[in-house]
Design an enzyme around this catalytic site. Sequence first.
Site, PDB file in Angstrom:
ATOM      1  N   HIS A 156       0.693 -64.028  16.824  1.00 48.57           N
ATOM      2  CA  HIS A 156       1.795 -64.731  17.481  1.00 48.57           C
ATOM      3  C   HIS A 156       2.173 -65.909  16.580  1.00 48.57           C
ATOM      4  CE1 HIS A 156       1.064 -63.157  21.846  1.00 48.57           C
ATOM      5  NE2 HIS A 156       1.956 -62.429  21.193  1.00 48.57           N
ATOM      6  N   HIS A 158      -4.992 -59.990  24.810  1.00 42.37           N
ATOM      7  CA  HIS A 158      -3.830 -60.885  24.769  1.00 42.37           C
ATOM      8  C   HIS A 158      -2.521 -60.113  24.542  1.00 42.37           C
ATOM      9  CE1 HIS A 158      -1.848 -64.692  24.376  1.00 42.37           C
ATOM     10  NE2 HIS A 158      -1.574 -64.558  23.102  1.00 42.37           N
ATOM     11  N   HIS A 191      -4.684 -75.966  22.817  1.00 42.75           N
ATOM     12  CA  HIS A 191      -3.569 -75.065  23.122  1.00 42.75           C
ATOM     13  C   HIS A 191      -2.934 -75.525  24.434  1.00 42.75           C
ATOM     14  CE1 HIS A 191      -1.386 -71.188  23.502  1.00 42.75           C
ATOM     15  NE2 HIS A 191      -1.584 -71.066  22.208  1.00 42.75           N
ATOM     16  N   ASP A 243      -6.075 -67.901  23.024  1.00 45.56           N
ATOM     17  CA  ASP A 243      -5.131 -66.922  23.496  1.00 45.56           C
ATOM     18  C   ASP A 243      -5.786 -65.605  23.929  1.00 45.56           C
ATOM     19  OD1 ASP A 243      -3.581 -68.970  22.605  1.00 45.56           O
ATOM     20  OD2 ASP A 243      -1.991 -67.693  21.803  1.00 45.56           O
ATOM     21  N   HIS A 302      -4.739 -64.303  15.981  1.00 42.38           N
ATOM     22  CA  HIS A 302      -3.758 -63.250  16.258  1.00 42.38           C
ATOM     23  C   HIS A 302      -2.428 -63.643  15.642  1.00 42.38           C
ATOM     24  CE1 HIS A 302      -3.003 -66.171  19.394  1.00 42.38           C
ATOM     25  NE2 HIS A 302      -1.944 -65.520  19.847  1.00 42.38           N
ATOM     26  N   ASP A 324       2.956 -68.984  16.858  1.00 39.38           N
ATOM     27  CA  ASP A 324       2.383 -70.342  16.948  1.00 39.38           C
ATOM     28  C   ASP A 324       1.016 -70.454  16.279  1.00 39.38           C
ATOM     29  OD1 ASP A 324       1.773 -68.677  19.240  1.00 39.38           O
ATOM     30  OD2 ASP A 324       0.845 -70.399  20.210  1.00 39.38           O
ATOM     31  N   HIS A 325       0.466 -69.321  15.834  1.00 42.50           N
ATOM     32  CA  HIS A 325      -0.856 -69.348  15.176  1.00 42.50           C
ATOM     33  C   HIS A 325      -0.785 -69.025  13.685  1.00 42.50           C
ATOM     34  CE1 HIS A 325      -3.193 -69.627  18.993  1.00 42.50           C
ATOM     35  NE2 HIS A 325      -1.991 -69.276  19.437  1.00 42.50           N
TER      36      HIS A 325
HETATM   37 ZN   LIG Z   1      -0.775 -69.398  21.201  1.00 46.19          ZN
HETATM   38 ZN   LIG Z   2      -0.691 -65.860  21.618  1.00 43.61          ZN
END
Ligand SMILES: [Zn+2]
Ligand SMILES: [Zn+2]
Length: 296
Positions: A63, A137, A262, A204, A61, A65-66
């Site tokens: 976000h 999510h 994570h 996530d 996804h 941090d990914h």
């Molecule tokens: Zn994350």
């Molecule tokens: Zn996320």
Amino acid sequence: MIKLTFLGTSDAVPTAERNHTSILMEYNGENILVDCGEGTQRQFRKAGLNPCKLTRILITHWHGDHVLGLSGLLQTLSFSGYNKPLFIYGPKGTKEFMKALLRTFAFQGKCKIEVEEVEGKFFETPDFYLEAKPMTHGIPCNAYAFVRKDRIRIDKQKLKKTKLEGEILGKLKEGKDVVYGGKKYLAKNLTYEEKGNKISFVFDTSFNPKIIPFVKDSDLLICESTFDSESEKRAMEYKHLNVNQSANIAKKSKSKNLVLTHISQRYSKNPKKILEQAKKIFKNSVLANDLDVLEV
Ligand SMILES: [Zn+2]
Ligand SMILES: [Zn+2]
């Protein structure tokens, strides 16, 4: 053999020990990266891995941090003369995000970036396939599975007692009986079935009824575990899993091994807490650390 290198194991905020989420899976010439958090390309260097070997990137996804490591990684690939097509798969919206990302810097790469928004089985060879399942999510998010298929292997000891060789062995591998020198050989007497492997990636998501059937019978279930067992309500609120949910998913899906990742910075002083809580529900649990390598 399938080799997994955990390049990053933190949640939204990295720590001195944990970089943002990313895992490299190497198998038979394929180098598949699952997520590409900020700093992933330096983690490649620390692990002694060459990013130019990449074949595919799976994005769970969008976000930060990914995905925030994607532009840096693409820049390095371009400097390094990467000229193969690079396949980037992700959930709905990935094409728009990729277009926007490539407008944020002067990308001069010669490689063709092929972007696909995927759901269900989306890539298959005679040997393995990749599958995606939408999760919950707050934004489009995919879980992924890598499945190496069962295959028929020739029993070399039994083969020695025959004069069979060359192309005819290909027929045996397909499970077909063969005739050679006037004699019939039954495939079932000269071959055995080697079971495949399944590796699932669940990053996530809040708990939802699609997870367990999707990851069923995984040899390795790699699952986010952002919150401890006391924080189930917070996990739901932030649309994440807590460790009890992750361990129960492993148990109920009859997975063989659970890898927790994570991991939140709030457990940076005592990450074993998460592992101990998981083990109470599912014994075959391990906690991933940056640069850990697992082979399946
Ligand atoms: Zn994350
Ligand atoms: Zn996320």
